[in-house]
Design an enzyme around this catalytic site. Sequence first.
Site, PDB file in Angstrom:
ATOM      1  N   GLY A   1       8.954  24.676  10.899  1.00  0.00           N
ATOM      2  CA  GLY A   1      10.203  24.285  11.578  1.00  0.00           C
ATOM      3  C   GLY A   1      10.154  24.609  13.061  1.00  0.00           C
ATOM      4  O   GLY A   1      11.136  25.051  13.643  1.00  0.00           O
ATOM      5  N   ALA A   2       8.974  24.348  13.661  1.00  0.00           N
ATOM      6  CA  ALA A   2       8.771  24.760  15.064  1.00  0.00           C
ATOM      7  C   ALA A   2       9.206  23.694  16.065  1.00  0.00           C
ATOM      8  O   ALA A   2       9.127  23.912  17.268  1.00  0.00           O
ATOM      9  CB  ALA A   2       7.298  25.101  15.281  1.00  0.00           C
TER      10      ALA A   2
ATOM     11  N   ARG B   1      12.195  22.466  16.730  1.00  0.00           N
ATOM     12  CA  ARG B   1      13.522  22.583  17.370  1.00  0.00           C
ATOM     13  C   ARG B   1      14.075  23.987  17.194  1.00  0.00           C
ATOM     14  O   ARG B   1      13.532  24.801  16.458  1.00  0.00           O
ATOM     15  CB  ARG B   1      14.507  21.608  16.710  1.00  0.00           C
ATOM     16  CG  ARG B   1      14.125  20.180  16.829  1.00  0.00           C
ATOM     17  CD  ARG B   1      15.150  19.261  16.184  1.00  0.00           C
ATOM     18  NE  ARG B   1      14.919  19.040  14.768  1.00  0.00           N
ATOM     19  CZ  ARG B   1      15.852  19.173  13.828  1.00  0.00           C
ATOM     20  NH1 ARG B   1      17.064  19.550  14.153  1.00  0.00           N
ATOM     21  NH2 ARG B   1      15.567  18.943  12.561  1.00  0.00           N
TER      22      ARG B   1
ATOM     23  N   ASN C   1      10.302  29.625   8.992  1.00  0.00           N
ATOM     24  CA  ASN C   1      11.563  29.342   9.686  1.00  0.00           C
ATOM     25  C   ASN C   1      12.195  28.024   9.238  1.00  0.00           C
ATOM     26  O   ASN C   1      13.399  27.845   9.401  1.00  0.00           O
ATOM     27  CB  ASN C   1      11.285  29.312  11.204  1.00  0.00           C
ATOM     28  CG  ASN C   1      12.396  28.662  11.980  1.00  0.00           C
ATOM     29  OD1 ASN C   1      13.430  29.281  12.227  1.00  0.00           O
ATOM     30  ND2 ASN C   1      12.228  27.395  12.344  1.00  0.00           N
TER      31      ASN C   1
ATOM     32  N   SER D   1      19.389  34.633   6.625  1.00  0.00           N
ATOM     33  CA  SER D   1      20.675  34.312   7.268  1.00  0.00           C
ATOM     34  C   SER D   1      21.730  35.330   6.837  1.00  0.00           C
ATOM     35  O   SER D   1      21.629  35.898   5.734  1.00  0.00           O
ATOM     36  CB  SER D   1      21.129  32.918   6.821  1.00  0.00           C
ATOM     37  OG  SER D   1      22.490  32.714   7.121  1.00  0.00           O
TER      38      SER D   1
ATOM     39  N   TYR E   1      22.717  27.247   0.041  1.00  0.00           N
ATOM     40  CA  TYR E   1      22.050  27.869   1.198  1.00  0.00           C
ATOM     41  C   TYR E   1      22.065  29.396   1.079  1.00  0.00           C
ATOM     42  O   TYR E   1      21.046  30.059   1.301  1.00  0.00           O
ATOM     43  CB  TYR E   1      22.783  27.408   2.457  1.00  0.00           C
ATOM     44  CG  TYR E   1      22.220  27.895   3.772  1.00  0.00           C
ATOM     45  CD1 TYR E   1      21.071  27.319   4.322  1.00  0.00           C
ATOM     46  CD2 TYR E   1      22.865  28.899   4.498  1.00  0.00           C
ATOM     47  CE1 TYR E   1      20.582  27.746   5.548  1.00  0.00           C
ATOM     48  CE2 TYR E   1      22.380  29.323   5.720  1.00  0.00           C
ATOM     49  CZ  TYR E   1      21.238  28.740   6.246  1.00  0.00           C
ATOM     50  OH  TYR E   1      20.754  29.166   7.473  1.00  0.00           O
TER      51      TYR E   1
ATOM     52  N   ALA F   1      22.287  31.161  -1.629  1.00  0.00           N
ATOM     53  CA  ALA F   1      21.377  31.555  -2.718  1.00  0.00           C
ATOM     54  C   ALA F   1      19.927  31.532  -2.238  1.00  0.00           C
ATOM     55  O   ALA F   1      19.145  32.446  -2.524  1.00  0.00           O
ATOM     56  CB  ALA F   1      21.562  30.622  -3.916  1.00  0.00           C
TER      57      ALA F   1
ATOM     58  N   LYS G   1      18.872  31.845   0.869  1.00  0.00           N
ATOM     59  CA  LYS G   1      18.637  32.876   1.890  1.00  0.00           C
ATOM     60  C   LYS G   1      18.654  34.276   1.278  1.00  0.00           C
ATOM     61  O   LYS G   1      17.948  35.172   1.758  1.00  0.00           O
ATOM     62  CB  LYS G   1      19.677  32.754   3.010  1.00  0.00           C
ATOM     63  CG  LYS G   1      19.543  31.466   3.829  1.00  0.00           C
ATOM     64  CD  LYS G   1      18.178  31.333   4.474  1.00  0.00           C
ATOM     65  CE  LYS G   1      18.115  30.190   5.485  1.00  0.00           C
ATOM     66  NZ  LYS G   1      16.772  30.062   6.085  1.00  0.00           N
TER      67      LYS G   1
ATOM     68  N   ILE H   1      23.987  30.888  15.434  1.00  0.00           N
ATOM     69  CA  ILE H   1      23.107  30.657  16.584  1.00  0.00           C
ATOM     70  C   ILE H   1      23.271  29.204  17.033  1.00  0.00           C
ATOM     71  O   ILE H   1      23.296  28.291  16.188  1.00  0.00           O
ATOM     72  CB  ILE H   1      21.621  30.924  16.199  1.00  0.00           C
ATOM     73  CG1 ILE H   1      21.446  32.294  15.484  1.00  0.00           C
ATOM     74  CG2 ILE H   1      20.718  30.810  17.416  1.00  0.00           C
ATOM     75  CD1 ILE H   1      21.758  33.516  16.299  1.00  0.00           C
TER      76      ILE H   1
HETATM   77  P1  NAP Z   1      17.366  23.219  13.141  1.00  0.00           P
HETATM   78  O1  NAP Z   1      17.597  23.192  14.606  1.00  0.00           O
HETATM   79  O2  NAP Z   1      18.115  22.291  12.259  1.00  0.00           O
HETATM   80  O3  NAP Z   1      15.773  23.019  12.889  1.00  0.00           O
HETATM   81  C1  NAP Z   1      15.296  22.993  11.583  1.00  0.00           C
HETATM   82  C2  NAP Z   1      13.783  22.982  11.616  1.00  0.00           C
HETATM   83  O4  NAP Z   1      13.299  22.968  10.264  1.00  0.00           O
HETATM   84  C3  NAP Z   1      13.200  21.745  12.289  1.00  0.00           C
HETATM   85  O5  NAP Z   1      12.043  22.142  12.979  1.00  0.00           O
HETATM   86  C4  NAP Z   1      12.849  20.843  11.112  1.00  0.00           C
HETATM   87  O6  NAP Z   1      11.762  19.954  11.399  1.00  0.00           O
HETATM   88  C5  NAP Z   1      12.410  21.875  10.097  1.00  0.00           C
HETATM   89  N1  NAP Z   1      12.474  21.372   8.726  1.00  0.00           N
HETATM   90  C6  NAP Z   1      13.553  20.875   8.068  1.00  0.00           C
HETATM   91  N2  NAP Z   1      13.189  20.516   6.818  1.00  0.00           N
HETATM   92  C7  NAP Z   1      11.875  20.796   6.687  1.00  0.00           C
HETATM   93  C8  NAP Z   1      10.923  20.632   5.648  1.00  0.00           C
HETATM   94  N3  NAP Z   1      11.244  20.113   4.461  1.00  0.00           N
HETATM   95  N4  NAP Z   1       9.642  21.027   5.880  1.00  0.00           N
HETATM   96  C9  NAP Z   1       9.288  21.545   7.064  1.00  0.00           C
HETATM   97  N5  NAP Z   1      10.133  21.729   8.089  1.00  0.00           N
HETATM   98  C10 NAP Z   1      11.407  21.350   7.901  1.00  0.00           C
HETATM   99  O7  NAP Z   1      17.620  24.668  12.540  1.00  0.00           O
HETATM  100  P2  NAP Z   1      17.745  26.114  13.244  1.00  0.00           P
HETATM  101  O8  NAP Z   1      19.171  26.369  13.477  1.00  0.00           O
HETATM  102  O9  NAP Z   1      16.746  26.243  14.339  1.00  0.00           O
HETATM  103  O10 NAP Z   1      17.332  27.020  11.998  1.00  0.00           O
HETATM  104  C11 NAP Z   1      16.032  27.569  11.843  1.00  0.00           C
HETATM  105  C12 NAP Z   1      16.071  28.561  10.688  1.00  0.00           C
HETATM  106  O11 NAP Z   1      17.025  29.580  10.975  1.00  0.00           O
HETATM  107  C13 NAP Z   1      16.507  27.942   9.359  1.00  0.00           C
HETATM  108  O12 NAP Z   1      15.811  28.533   8.297  1.00  0.00           O
HETATM  109  C14 NAP Z   1      17.980  28.304   9.275  1.00  0.00           C
HETATM  110  O13 NAP Z   1      18.437  28.342   7.963  1.00  0.00           O
HETATM  111  C15 NAP Z   1      17.955  29.682   9.911  1.00  0.00           C
HETATM  112  N6  NAP Z   1      19.252  30.114  10.428  1.00  0.00           N
HETATM  113  C16 NAP Z   1      19.886  29.413  11.395  1.00  0.00           C
HETATM  114  C17 NAP Z   1      21.136  29.851  11.856  1.00  0.00           C
HETATM  115  C18 NAP Z   1      21.896  29.148  12.936  1.00  0.00           C
HETATM  116  O14 NAP Z   1      23.051  29.542  13.205  1.00  0.00           O
HETATM  117  N7  NAP Z   1      21.340  28.123  13.607  1.00  0.00           N
HETATM  118  C19 NAP Z   1      21.694  31.006  11.304  1.00  0.00           C
HETATM  119  C20 NAP Z   1      21.009  31.701  10.310  1.00  0.00           C
HETATM  120  C21 NAP Z   1      19.776  31.239   9.889  1.00  0.00           C
HETATM  121  P3  NAP Z   1      12.043  18.481  12.044  1.00  0.00           P
HETATM  122  O15 NAP Z   1      12.527  18.719  13.451  1.00  0.00           O
HETATM  123  O16 NAP Z   1      10.703  17.820  12.011  1.00  0.00           O
HETATM  124  O17 NAP Z   1      13.085  17.840  11.201  1.00  0.00           O
END
Ligand code: NAP
Length: 244
Positions: free
Chosen positions: A9-10, A12, A87, A139, A152, A154, A156, A185
Amino acid sequence: MAKLALISGASRGIGRAIALALAQEGFDLALLYAGNEEAAAETKRLCEGLGARAALYCCDVSDFALSGETVRRVLSEQGQIDALVNNAGITNDKLLLQMKEEDFSRVIDVNLKGAFNLIRHCAPGFIKRRQGRILNISSVSGLMGNAGQANYAAAKAGLIGLTKSVAKELAPRGICCNALAPGFISTDMTASLPAAARETLLSAIPLKRAGEANEVGSLAAFLLGEHAGYITGAVIPIDGGLSM
Ligand code: NAP
């Protein structure tokens, strides 16, 4: 030789921020993404701008065989993997009574099984070399639960059990495994929240603001760096105080 970090998930958000923080610390990078090639290429360009070697790999982490193939490709093209960051994640928020079986399964498959898949395929190399770092992005939802996020939360919470079990199992081999539990975030994942929900959430955060992806990136870089070798099995909230 620079250490190499594989980050899922690198393309974005938090994954990109972790990649940039690690590039700044001298890591080379294997950047995994699911389908957003343009964003992944931008992460690669930004990492290279910081002097890192970076390579892109398209991989749906929910696919066990494909995850294995990707790890083998990274090993043959880059030589070694020193750190793994799980990630990649998705949400599909719904109230319980609206949640279909596939809504639950897909979120578990990407967020939880995806981490298992990459750990399972990276672990033999870590064990052989008696070193390695694993960081799972959980999370606050996994710590506290959250209405509308049964799937989600469950996944996490499962990631926390996975983290501690892997930490216990691999500690005798010198391998550390930790988890971060971010709160709210600012990324694409949270951008779609309706304004009212956003305000309610922000008002519950003691520090009264959303976190930035680069704040998570800096903590990740510390945990994967040389000064964190005595930390394993930890679940560290980075949430402005939300979970206390
Ligand atoms: P995001 O901006 O939506 O980015 C998600 C990333 O995951 C993207 O790089 C996406 O790739 C990749 N992805 C999605 N489905 C995938 C799959 N099946 N296989 C491989 N890669 C996949 O999310 P984020 O907010 O940066 O979140 C990153 C992590 O932090 C996640 O695990 C999320 O649950 C966790 N988190 C986020 C928050 C928050 O507030 N943002 C809070 C707690 C935890 P593509 O770009 O190619 O689609």
